[in-house]
Design a protein around this motif. Sequence first.
Motif, PDB file in Angstrom:
ATOM      1  N   VAL A  94      89.699  30.618  45.046  1.00  0.00           N
ATOM      2  CA  VAL A  94      89.844  29.172  45.216  1.00  0.00           C
ATOM      3  C   VAL A  94      88.471  28.498  45.148  1.00  0.00           C
ATOM      4  O   VAL A  94      88.296  27.469  44.484  1.00  0.00           O
ATOM      5  N   MET A  95      87.481  29.093  45.821  1.00  0.00           N
ATOM      6  CA  MET A  95      86.135  28.504  45.814  1.00  0.00           C
ATOM      7  C   MET A  95      85.495  28.600  44.438  1.00  0.00           C
ATOM      8  O   MET A  95      84.844  27.654  43.983  1.00  0.00           O
ATOM      9  N   ALA A  96      85.676  29.718  43.766  1.00  0.00           N
ATOM     10  CA  ALA A  96      85.114  29.881  42.427  1.00  0.00           C
ATOM     11  C   ALA A  96      85.722  28.871  41.459  1.00  0.00           C
ATOM     12  O   ALA A  96      85.013  28.271  40.634  1.00  0.00           O
ATOM     13  N   ASP A  97      87.028  28.664  41.557  1.00  0.00           N
ATOM     14  CA  ASP A  97      87.697  27.684  40.694  1.00  0.00           C
ATOM     15  C   ASP A  97      87.121  26.293  40.928  1.00  0.00           C
ATOM     16  O   ASP A  97      86.888  25.533  39.968  1.00  0.00           O
ATOM     17  N   TYR A  98      86.890  25.944  42.188  1.00  0.00           N
ATOM     18  CA  TYR A  98      86.338  24.629  42.516  1.00  0.00           C
ATOM     19  C   TYR A  98      84.918  24.493  41.963  1.00  0.00           C
ATOM     20  O   TYR A  98      84.566  23.467  41.372  1.00  0.00           O
ATOM     21  N   ALA A  99      84.121  25.538  42.144  1.00  0.00           N
ATOM     22  CA  ALA A  99      82.730  25.498  41.666  1.00  0.00           C
ATOM     23  C   ALA A  99      82.674  25.307  40.158  1.00  0.00           C
ATOM     24  O   ALA A  99      81.861  24.525  39.645  1.00  0.00           O
ATOM     25  N   GLN A 100      83.540  25.997  39.446  1.00  0.00           N
ATOM     26  CA  GLN A 100      83.478  25.975  37.984  1.00  0.00           C
ATOM     27  C   GLN A 100      84.205  24.787  37.375  1.00  0.00           C
ATOM     28  O   GLN A 100      83.680  24.120  36.480  1.00  0.00           O
ATOM     29  N   SER A 101      85.401  24.487  37.865  1.00  0.00           N
ATOM     30  CA  SER A 101      86.195  23.434  37.222  1.00  0.00           C
ATOM     31  C   SER A 101      85.852  22.035  37.715  1.00  0.00           C
ATOM     32  O   SER A 101      85.930  21.073  36.954  1.00  0.00           O
ATOM     33  N   VAL A 102      85.466  21.906  38.978  1.00  0.00           N
ATOM     34  CA  VAL A 102      85.168  20.582  39.527  1.00  0.00           C
ATOM     35  C   VAL A 102      83.671  20.290  39.514  1.00  0.00           C
ATOM     36  O   VAL A 102      83.234  19.218  39.082  1.00  0.00           O
ATOM     37  N   LEU A 103      82.863  21.254  39.973  1.00  0.00           N
ATOM     38  CA  LEU A 103      81.416  21.022  40.031  1.00  0.00           C
ATOM     39  C   LEU A 103      80.714  21.382  38.724  1.00  0.00           C
ATOM     40  O   LEU A 103      79.541  21.076  38.548  1.00  0.00           O
ATOM     41  N   GLY A 104      81.413  22.065  37.847  1.00  0.00           N
ATOM     42  CA  GLY A 104      80.828  22.410  36.554  1.00  0.00           C
ATOM     43  C   GLY A 104      79.776  23.497  36.624  1.00  0.00           C
ATOM     44  O   GLY A 104      78.930  23.598  35.729  1.00  0.00           O
ATOM     45  N   PHE A 105      79.834  24.334  37.636  1.00  0.00           N
ATOM     46  CA  PHE A 105      78.864  25.417  37.768  1.00  0.00           C
ATOM     47  C   PHE A 105      79.133  26.474  36.704  1.00  0.00           C
ATOM     48  O   PHE A 105      80.246  26.976  36.579  1.00  0.00           O
ATOM     49  N   ASP A 106      78.101  26.808  35.924  1.00  0.00           N
ATOM     50  CA  ASP A 106      78.283  27.790  34.851  1.00  0.00           C
ATOM     51  C   ASP A 106      77.345  28.982  34.986  1.00  0.00           C
ATOM     52  O   ASP A 106      77.084  29.699  34.024  1.00  0.00           O
ATOM     53  N   GLY A 107      76.853  29.191  36.196  1.00  0.00           N
ATOM     54  CA  GLY A 107      76.002  30.343  36.448  1.00  0.00           C
ATOM     55  C   GLY A 107      76.829  31.593  36.724  1.00  0.00           C
ATOM     56  O   GLY A 107      78.054  31.613  36.566  1.00  0.00           O
ATOM     57  N   THR A 108      76.146  32.639  37.169  1.00  0.00           N
ATOM     58  CA  THR A 108      76.807  33.925  37.442  1.00  0.00           C
ATOM     59  C   THR A 108      77.622  33.848  38.717  1.00  0.00           C
ATOM     60  O   THR A 108      77.101  33.484  39.781  1.00  0.00           O
ATOM     61  N   VAL A 109      78.898  34.176  38.628  1.00  0.00           N
ATOM     62  CA  VAL A 109      79.809  34.154  39.774  1.00  0.00           C
ATOM     63  C   VAL A 109      80.405  35.539  39.964  1.00  0.00           C
ATOM     64  O   VAL A 109      80.886  36.154  39.003  1.00  0.00           O
ATOM     65  N   LEU A 110      80.358  36.019  41.197  1.00  0.00           N
ATOM     66  CA  LEU A 110      81.013  37.270  41.562  1.00  0.00           C
ATOM     67  C   LEU A 110      82.005  36.981  42.676  1.00  0.00           C
ATOM     68  O   LEU A 110      81.752  36.115  43.527  1.00  0.00           O
ATOM     69  N   LEU A 111      83.125  37.699  42.676  1.00  0.00           N
ATOM     70  CA  LEU A 111      84.153  37.497  43.687  1.00  0.00           C
ATOM     71  C   LEU A 111      84.300  38.722  44.570  1.00  0.00           C
ATOM     72  O   LEU A 111      84.331  39.857  44.080  1.00  0.00           O
ATOM     73  N   GLU A 112      84.386  38.480  45.854  1.00  0.00           N
ATOM     74  CA  GLU A 112      84.758  39.513  46.827  1.00  0.00           C
ATOM     75  C   GLU A 112      86.008  38.965  47.490  1.00  0.00           C
ATOM     76  O   GLU A 112      85.932  38.056  48.310  1.00  0.00           O
ATOM     77  N   ASP A 113      87.170  39.492  47.137  1.00  0.00           N
ATOM     78  CA  ASP A 113      88.429  38.859  47.528  1.00  0.00           C
ATOM     79  C   ASP A 113      89.318  39.712  48.432  1.00  0.00           C
ATOM     80  O   ASP A 113      90.540  39.576  48.427  1.00  0.00           O
ATOM     81  N   ARG A 114      88.683  40.581  49.229  1.00  0.00           N
ATOM     82  CA  ARG A 114      89.468  41.433  50.119  1.00  0.00           C
ATOM     83  C   ARG A 114      89.260  41.133  51.596  1.00  0.00           C
ATOM     84  O   ARG A 114      90.061  41.552  52.438  1.00  0.00           O
ATOM     85  N   SER A 115      88.213  40.427  51.949  1.00  0.00           N
ATOM     86  CA  SER A 115      87.841  40.238  53.356  1.00  0.00           C
ATOM     87  C   SER A 115      88.785  39.314  54.111  1.00  0.00           C
ATOM     88  O   SER A 115      89.251  38.312  53.571  1.00  0.00           O
ATOM     89  N   ARG A 116      88.986  39.656  55.367  1.00  0.00           N
ATOM     90  CA  ARG A 116      89.796  38.812  56.243  1.00  0.00           C
ATOM     91  C   ARG A 116      89.016  38.359  57.471  1.00  0.00           C
ATOM     92  O   ARG A 116      89.487  37.501  58.221  1.00  0.00           O
TER      93      ARG A 116
END
Length: 200
Positions: A94-116
């Motif tokens: 969700v945060m990556a989508d916001y950074a890229q689609s809304v803020l236009g961030f085009d740098g290197t993005v990595l996801l860690e999507d298991r943490s609770r």
Amino acid sequence: MRRRTGLAIAGAATLVWGEWLNWRWSRALVDNGGGGGAEAVVVLGYRNPRAAANVINRWRVRAGIRSITAGRARGTRVIFSGGATSGGAAEAQVMADYAQSVLGFDGTVLLEDRSRTTWENITNVIPLLEDVDRIKIASQPAHALKARAYLRRQRPDLAERLVRADDYRPGEWIVVKPLLALYGLWALRGLTARERKPSP
């Protein structure tokens, strides 16, 4: 008149107290940090049951993006960390989508999507931090401090690479900072006095 004056003074003192605590937490367990080497910014997620980023995650993403050292957007990896804690999409996605689609961030993005939990956030991003020289953790100041303390407990060698993120700015969220300070005092109750102390 006296009552109004007293309330105004009490209100101002409360705002100053909230600012001071958040300022203090933003400067604990970090180094002044040099300008060289590879950099990573870890953005910690907040529970987000909907597909669109909520107000807290939107702010954390903005804080993470502005934490990138000037002129190094391409060379900095931004790591979004957080799993699906409310049955919806993973916080990281969700945060990556916001950074890229809304803020236009085009740098290197990595996801860690298991943490609770915050502890799991740190445990799971460690493999993504092994080869960087500067580590920034972006969240509300108390939460970011908690995460830095956890990194110090899990990997003290990596904790030596921690530098300040741009997640504290004077006057930002000023009205809610006293509430954030109260929550922070509760959330940080397990940290030692040394861990809470601002770095020189």
